[in-house]
Motif scaffolding. Sequence first.
Motif, PDB file in Angstrom:
ATOM      1  N   THR A 171     109.590   7.535 -75.771  1.00 48.13           N
ATOM      2  CA  THR A 171     109.014   7.282 -74.444  1.00 48.13           C
ATOM      3  C   THR A 171     107.616   6.705 -74.571  1.00 48.13           C
ATOM      4  O   THR A 171     107.279   5.725 -73.894  1.00 48.13           O
ATOM      5  N   GLN A 172     106.783   7.294 -75.427  1.00 45.09           N
ATOM      6  CA  GLN A 172     105.430   6.770 -75.607  1.00 45.09           C
ATOM      7  C   GLN A 172     105.463   5.360 -76.179  1.00 45.09           C
ATOM      8  O   GLN A 172     104.660   4.510 -75.808  1.00 45.09           O
ATOM      9  N   ARG A 173     106.400   5.098 -77.072  1.00 50.01           N
ATOM     10  CA  ARG A 173     106.504   3.764 -77.665  1.00 50.01           C
ATOM     11  C   ARG A 173     106.895   2.729 -76.611  1.00 50.01           C
ATOM     12  O   ARG A 173     106.344   1.639 -76.552  1.00 50.01           O
ATOM     13  N   ARG A 174     107.860   3.094 -75.743  1.00 56.52           N
ATOM     14  CA  ARG A 174     108.277   2.167 -74.687  1.00 56.52           C
ATOM     15  C   ARG A 174     107.144   1.905 -73.708  1.00 56.52           C
ATOM     16  O   ARG A 174     106.916   0.775 -73.296  1.00 56.52           O
ATOM     17  N   LEU A 175     106.431   2.981 -73.313  1.00 61.96           N
ATOM     18  CA  LEU A 175     105.346   2.820 -72.350  1.00 61.96           C
ATOM     19  C   LEU A 175     104.192   2.011 -72.919  1.00 61.96           C
ATOM     20  O   LEU A 175     103.507   1.293 -72.185  1.00 61.96           O
ATOM     21  N   ALA A 176     103.965   2.094 -74.214  1.00 63.25           N
ATOM     22  CA  ALA A 176     102.873   1.346 -74.835  1.00 63.25           C
ATOM     23  C   ALA A 176     103.137  -0.151 -74.815  1.00 63.25           C
ATOM     24  O   ALA A 176     102.204  -0.952 -74.806  1.00 63.25           O
TER      25      ALA A 176
ATOM     26  N   ALA B 187     108.017   9.762 -84.032  1.00 62.69           N
ATOM     27  CA  ALA B 187     107.586   8.866 -82.962  1.00 62.69           C
ATOM     28  C   ALA B 187     108.287   9.239 -81.667  1.00 62.69           C
ATOM     29  O   ALA B 187     109.492   9.471 -81.646  1.00 62.69           O
ATOM     30  N   SER B 188     107.541   9.308 -80.601  1.00 60.71           N
ATOM     31  CA  SER B 188     108.111   9.541 -79.284  1.00 60.71           C
ATOM     32  C   SER B 188     108.591   8.200 -78.753  1.00 60.71           C
ATOM     33  O   SER B 188     107.813   7.252 -78.621  1.00 60.71           O
TER      34      SER B 188
ATOM     35  N   ALA C 127     107.060  16.938 -80.493  1.00 65.94           N
ATOM     36  CA  ALA C 127     108.188  16.190 -79.927  1.00 65.94           C
ATOM     37  C   ALA C 127     109.225  17.204 -79.471  1.00 65.94           C
ATOM     38  O   ALA C 127     109.973  17.741 -80.273  1.00 65.94           O
TER      39      ALA C 127
END
Length: 93
Positions: A57-62, A54-55, A22
């Motif tokens: 950005t990755q969480r939002r994109l998922a 937790a990223s 991260a």
Amino acid sequence: MHRRIPHEHLVVGLAASLRVGALTADAVALEARKAAESDDDAAPAQPQEPSPVASLTQRRLAHLPPDRRPLPSPAAYDQLLHRRPAAPKESLP
């Protein structure tokens, strides 16, 4: 960040963030604050196992729905390429 968070906590935050990949200032700040909260007036200890970071950005994109819109087309702008400049006006003597 170094003005508000002690150096030792920042080092722990940097190390924890680098271990999980991260590479954002937010992740470093979060990990440094976690180290500061767990510190009981003793030197901050390095965690034995890396805590999961937790990223965001990755969480939002998922959680985003798939984008089904067609790709944009530059066809409407092609008409601008064929436009000819206006003829210069003759100047008066």
